[in-house]
Scaffold this motif. Structure first.
Motif, short mmCIF file in Angstrom:
data_model
loop_
_atom_site.label_atom_id
_atom_site.label_comp_id
_atom_site.label_asym_id
_atom_site.label_seq_id
_atom_site.Cartn_x
_atom_site.Cartn_y
_atom_site.Cartn_z
N ILE A 1 -2.85 64.35 35.77
CA ILE A 1 -2.77 65.67 36.42
C ILE A 1 -2.18 65.57 37.83
N PRO A 2 -2.64 64.63 38.69
CA PRO A 2 -1.99 64.53 40.00
C PRO A 2 -0.51 64.13 39.90
N LEU A 3 -0.20 63.22 38.97
CA LEU A 3 1.21 62.83 38.82
C LEU A 3 2.06 64.02 38.41
N GLN A 4 1.54 64.83 37.50
CA GLN A 4 2.30 66.01 37.05
C GLN A 4 2.33 67.08 38.14
N SER A 5 1.22 67.27 38.82
CA SER A 5 1.15 68.31 39.86
C SER A 5 2.13 68.04 40.99
N PHE A 6 2.23 66.78 41.41
CA PHE A 6 3.09 66.45 42.54
C PHE A 6 4.49 66.02 42.11
N GLY A 7 4.61 65.47 40.89
CA GLY A 7 5.90 64.94 40.44
C GLY A 7 6.64 65.81 39.47
N GLY A 8 5.98 66.84 38.95
CA GLY A 8 6.62 67.69 37.96
C GLY A 8 6.70 67.02 36.62
N GLY A 9 7.53 67.57 35.77
CA GLY A 9 7.68 67.04 34.42
C GLY A 9 8.42 68.03 33.56
N TYR A 10 8.38 67.78 32.27
CA TYR A 10 9.10 68.60 31.31
C TYR A 10 8.45 69.97 31.21
N HIS A 11 9.28 71.03 31.17
CA HIS A 11 8.79 72.40 31.01
C HIS A 11 9.37 73.00 29.74
N CYS A 12 8.49 73.50 28.91
CA CYS A 12 8.92 74.17 27.68
C CYS A 12 9.29 75.62 27.99
N ASN A 13 9.99 76.24 27.05
CA ASN A 13 10.42 77.62 27.25
C ASN A 13 9.35 78.64 26.87
N THR A 14 8.35 78.23 26.09
CA THR A 14 7.28 79.16 25.72
C THR A 14 5.93 78.48 25.95
N HIS A 15 4.89 79.29 26.09
CA HIS A 15 3.55 78.76 26.29
C HIS A 15 3.05 78.05 25.03
N LEU A 16 3.41 78.55 23.86
CA LEU A 16 3.00 77.90 22.61
C LEU A 16 3.60 76.50 22.51
N ARG A 17 4.89 76.37 22.80
CA ARG A 17 5.52 75.05 22.78
C ARG A 17 4.87 74.13 23.80
N CYS A 18 4.56 74.66 24.95
CA CYS A 18 3.90 73.88 26.00
C CYS A 18 2.56 73.36 25.50
N TRP A 19 1.79 74.23 24.88
CA TRP A 19 0.48 73.83 24.38
C TRP A 19 0.61 72.74 23.32
N VAL A 20 1.53 72.93 22.37
CA VAL A 20 1.72 71.95 21.30
C VAL A 20 2.17 70.62 21.88
N LEU A 21 3.16 70.66 22.77
CA LEU A 21 3.68 69.42 23.35
C LEU A 21 2.65 68.73 24.24
N ILE B 1 -0.25 57.25 33.22
CA ILE B 1 0.97 56.98 33.98
C ILE B 1 2.18 57.05 33.05
N SER B 2 2.07 56.43 31.89
CA SER B 2 3.19 56.39 30.94
C SER B 2 3.54 57.78 30.42
N LEU B 3 2.52 58.57 30.12
CA LEU B 3 2.74 59.93 29.63
C LEU B 3 3.53 60.74 30.65
N GLU B 4 3.14 60.68 31.91
CA GLU B 4 3.83 61.47 32.92
C GLU B 4 5.20 60.90 33.26
N GLY B 5 5.36 59.59 33.19
CA GLY B 5 6.68 59.00 33.37
C GLY B 5 7.64 59.45 32.29
N PHE B 6 7.15 59.52 31.06
CA PHE B 6 7.95 60.02 29.95
C PHE B 6 8.30 61.49 30.15
N SER B 7 7.35 62.27 30.64
CA SER B 7 7.58 63.69 30.90
C SER B 7 8.65 63.90 31.97
N VAL B 8 8.61 63.10 33.03
CA VAL B 8 9.62 63.19 34.09
C VAL B 8 10.99 62.82 33.53
#
Length: 188
Positions: free
Chosen positions: A64-84, A169-176
């Motif tokens: 959560i801190p890595l994603q909050s400060f570093g960002g990451g992948y953003h889906c186009n819909t909330h449903l896709r975001c939830w699934v991903l 760490i790996s999950l958020e690195g992959f997201s970035v």
């Protein structure tokens, strides 16, 4: 989510809690809040089912801190975001449980590159200035290295906690990395 956020904003405007000119920013923030709460509750629910609550909480405390400060992948819909998001966390938890510590450590070290090179990733709806970007870059690096150091200490004691930190760490690195790929595709 958008409808719930708009209804909340309308109610705040009617009750004179906020001004109408603030409505877009407040609605966006509420959408993120609602989406985050639903995602975290879903992840925790799944962790109860697979009996990995403590590890999942540790993974969340890192990611959560890595994603909050570093960002990451953003889906186009909330449903896709939830699934991903729930799928990604489930894969990360299963990786922490079943993959050897050496693999998890190697993956987390590989993820140093996207954190150092691409973070922070801007959200298209919320761009930020250079000063803020530099501040977030420093925070991401600090959180990353603290996570690595703590996981190395846990590895010395052969604690499975290390694998959950490394999975976060790996999950958020992959997201970035995915966010950077998406940004480059959209730029072309």
């Amino acid at each position: 989510m958008e409808i719930m956020a708009r209804l909340c904003v309308l109610k705040m405007i009617n009750q004179k809690i906020i001004e109408e000119k603030q409505s877009a920013v407040i609605a966006y923030g509420l959408e993120l809040l609602f989406s985050s709460v639903i995602n975290i509750l879903s992840i925790l629910f799944i962790s109860v089912i697979i009996n990995r609550v403590r590890g999942t909480i540790l993974l969340l405390l890192v990611s959560i801190p890595l994603q909050s400060f570093g960002g990451g992948y953003h889906c186009n819909t909330h449903l896709r975001c939830w699934v991903l998001t729930t799928g990604g966390y489930l894969i990360a938890v299963l990786g922490a449980v079943y993959l050897p510590s050496e693999v998890m450590l190697g993956t987390a070290f590989i993820c140093m590159y996207p954190f150092l090179k691409f973070s922070p990733i801007e959200h298209p709806k919320a761009p930020f200035g250079e000063k803020f970007k530099n501040k977030m870059k420093k925070v991401v690096r600090i959180v990353y290295f603290i996570g690595i150091i703590i996981s190395l200490m846990f590895l010395l004691f052969k604690s499975e906690k290390a694998r959950f930190i490394l999975a976060g760490i790996s999950l958020e690195g992959f997201s970035v990395s995915c966010a950077e790929c998406k940004r480059r595709r959209e730029k072309e």
